[in-house]
Write an enzyme that holds these catalytic residues in place. Structure first.
Site, short mmCIF file in Angstrom:
data_model
loop_
_atom_site.label_atom_id
_atom_site.label_comp_id
_atom_site.label_asym_id
_atom_site.label_seq_id
_atom_site.Cartn_x
_atom_site.Cartn_y
_atom_site.Cartn_z
N LYS A 135 42.69 28.46 7.49
CA LYS A 135 43.50 28.82 8.65
C LYS A 135 43.56 27.59 9.54
CE LYS A 135 42.61 33.74 8.86
NZ LYS A 135 41.92 34.84 9.53
N HIS A 138 42.94 26.16 16.01
CA HIS A 138 43.83 26.30 17.17
C HIS A 138 43.14 25.84 18.45
CE1 HIS A 138 41.57 29.85 18.19
NE2 HIS A 138 41.89 30.43 17.04
N HIS A 141 39.65 26.92 19.40
CA HIS A 141 38.56 26.18 18.77
C HIS A 141 38.34 24.86 19.48
CE1 HIS A 141 39.73 28.73 15.13
NE2 HIS A 141 38.54 29.15 15.51
N1 ARG Z 1 35.00 31.65 13.42
C1 ARG Z 1 35.12 32.56 14.50
C2 ARG Z 1 36.55 32.54 15.06
O1 ARG Z 1 37.24 31.60 14.86
C3 ARG Z 1 34.16 32.27 15.63
C4 ARG Z 1 32.69 32.32 15.27
C5 ARG Z 1 31.83 32.57 16.45
N2 ARG Z 1 30.45 32.53 16.18
C6 ARG Z 1 29.71 33.56 15.74
N3 ARG Z 1 28.43 33.38 15.52
N4 ARG Z 1 30.26 34.70 15.50
O2 ARG Z 1 36.95 33.49 15.71
#
Ligand code: ARG
Length: 576
Positions: A135, A138, A141
């Site tokens: 993906k 964005h 992030h």
């Molecule tokens: N990869 C997830 C996202 O893009 C965020 C991860 C956040 N960290 C966690 N430990 N859940 O939405």
């Protein structure tokens, strides 16, 4: 006197107020003292007296207990504020100590030994960035990356052991969709392309949504493919690996430009093996229970909706993996603090995670969700239809750099092309990071390019410009020798010294709140102070003893500016 001034006042007040909270701050308006506090209001409440009376009590107490020659004046201001002025000697003494610390100024100050070595031995895991595989990354992030990196830098600066953790989203049902559609597309080549190219993957998600309308079977296919992946099917595993590898290469390009590094890349997929035993344990201990074929952890005692641990088709979930990861972090890294730098939108998820953790007997009190808002586009009209979430990250970064380039081309046409490009990167990326870090992370932010790149006002380039200006003065001063701190006697000298003395306190406030904007705002107010300082006082043209002393003042201001910016992940240039 072995303590920094701020600490001296703060410790004395703490003692008198018996631990109740109060604010001690540098007044924004001049004429209100070097420091001021609301402590009298707190005392008034606990002792049931008027704030003015309480202020008088505190004034007498402070005058009686402070070291000799410390306070110049303690003023009581209606309706009960206390404003402090320090003696010139007290300021000068402290400043001499800051100078001794030099580039280390800002690190924890050992008040007992008067050295700079008393560092915290804590271990902190800072989890940030966390992009998803297959993906596009964005701007959400990007925020996590910028904020997390700044917090990690600041914790590290105070001597804490920091583990920078990238918890990538490399597992989940989306891989089932990709594989199901890709397999239909044979030949092999098309299949690999989809897994390798993020753009192709994104097209597949759309295609999947479309096709399931005509072909409901596809949904089932996707589920099966993901199940196969979970069960270790060789072909699917290879396709998934292809996707992870390719995405990681793309992601690393972004980190390269932004100057970001991680100690641990451990994403959702790493916990696959631990989920079955975890689920068994949760069931055995009566923490999880079946509900309509799915497995949930009821959390009504915490006032939360139940946490979903396993779907009715057997697939595990985001939450399940997070529980396993939290256990891993606590057991294997022994952190004192764990920060999850993740957007506001996931608040419920983290509340549930911490609540489930508590039920399992994990002490989740050291885990914190460090939240942040959205990035909105500058064009307010577009906000309702399009949130900043969908802007591709690389476009934003390139735009920042190319806009900075326009400024650099205009200001420094004499530099080589390579040099101008190097500077443009530092300025463009600095502008982007500063725009984020100078605002309260909890709020939504906008990308206002003109404001972000302006050389005046609260922007990254303004701070970088201030630094370059300080360096230019230092370049012009050839022989700077030892100096007499006693030569710094003007009001402007005092104010600038005091501002520099506030640096360690500012660092501490970020450590306590996880709000990097405290540091950004401090640097901005330092920049304003410095820039108005030159207008009030000559530096290079002052008479020799004063010139010498002021050059040391300018040197420390430059050091603090560079250190502070680097903690925010922002670089400086020597000329601008
Ligand atoms: N990869 C997830 C996202 O893009 C965020 C991860 C956040 N960290 C966690 N430990 N859940 O939405």
């Amino acid at each position: 006197m072995n303590m920094i001034m701020f600490e001296t006042v703060s410790k004395l007040l703490e003692k008198r107020l018996g631990g109740a909270e109060f604010a001690l701050s540098l007044p924004e308006i001049s004429g209100r003292g070097h420091l001021s506090t609301n402590a009298a209001f707190i005392l008034a409440e606990s002792e049931k007296i008027s704030p003015m009376e309480a202020a008088l009590t505190l004034k007498k107490y402070l005058e009686g207990s402070a070291p000799d020659g410390f306070f110049h004046t303690i003023e009581i201001a209606e309706p009960g504020f206390l404003n402090f002025w320090f003696t010139e000697r007290a300021i000068q003494n402290e400043f001499a100590k800051a100078l001794e610390a030099g580039e280390g100024w800002g690190r924890p100050f050992d008040s007992v030994q008067g050295g700079h070595t008393k560092e915290s031995k804590e271990t902190v895991i800072v989890e940030y960035s966390q992009p998803n595989i297959a993906k596009p990354m964005h701007v959400g992030h990007l925020r996590s990356t910028i904020i997390g990196d700044a917090l990690a830098n600041i914790f590290e600066f105070t001597g804490r052991k920091v583990i920078r953790w990238n918890y990538i989203g490399d597992w989940g049902t989306q891989f089932g969709k990709l594989i199901a559609v890709a397999k239909k597309k044979n030949p092999q080549e098309a299949l690999t392309n989809i897994m390798r190219d993020v753009k192709a993957s994104v097209a597949v998600y759309k295609e999947f949504a479309e096709e399931t309308k005509n072909d409901p079977e596809l949904e089932e296919e996707a589920r099966k493919e993901f199940k196969k992946l979970e069960d270790g099917d060789k072909e699917n595993k290879a396709l998934w690996e292809e996707s992870v590898k390719a995405s990681r290469e793309e992601i690393e390009k972004v980190y390269d430009i932004l100057g970001i590094k991680f100690d641990v890349w451990k994403g959702e997929s790493s916990y696959e093996k631990e989920l079955e035993p975890l689920i068994k344990r949760l069931k055995k201990d009566g923490i999880a229970k079946e509900s309509e074929g799915a497995l949930i952890v009821p959390l009504d005692d915490e006032g939360l909706p139940p946490g979903l641990i396993r779907k009715s088709d057997g697939a595990t979930l985001y939450l399940t993996r997070d529980i396993a990861s939290l256990e891993d972090r606590i057991n294997n890294y022994k952190p004192d603090t764990i920060l999850y730098v993740v957007d506001n939108g996931q608040s419920l998820h983290f509340q549930q995670l911490f609540a489930v953790a508590k039920k399992i007997g994990i002490d989740a009190s050291r885990a914190h969700h460090v939240k942040f808002g959205l990035v909105l586009s500058e064009d307010m009209k577009r906000l309702s239809t399009r949130s900043g979430r969908h802007i591709p990250l690389m476009d934003v970064i390139s735009e920042a750099i190319s806009r900075a380039r326009a400024v650099v081309d205009e200001k420094q046409p004499e530099l080589s092309d390579v040099e101008r490009e190097r500077i443009s990167k530092i300025i463009g990326i600095g502008a982007l990071k500063y725009n984020d870090l100078s605002q309260n992370r909890m709020s939504d932010i906008t990308l206002n390019w003109d404001k972000m790149l302006s050389l005046e006002g609260n922007s990254g380039p303004y701070l970088q410009y201030t630094y370059a200006r300080l360096k230019s003065i230092l370049r012009k001063a050839d022989n700077v020798s030892d100096f007499e701190v006693g030569a710094l006697v003007s009001e402007a000298d005092h104010e600038l010294m005091l501002k520099l003395l506030m640096f360690p306190e500012t660092i501490e406030s970020v450590i306590e709140t996880y709000f990097p904007h405290y540091l950004a705002n401090y640097l901005y107010s330092l920049a304003r102070e410095v820039n108005s300082y030159y207008e009030k006082e000559p530096v290079l043209k002052a008479e020799p003893a004063v010139r010498n002393a002021r050059l040391h003042l300018v040197q420390l201001a430059a050091d603090v500016m560079r250190t502070g910016l680097s903690l925010l992940g922002i670089g400086v240039v020597e000329r601008m």
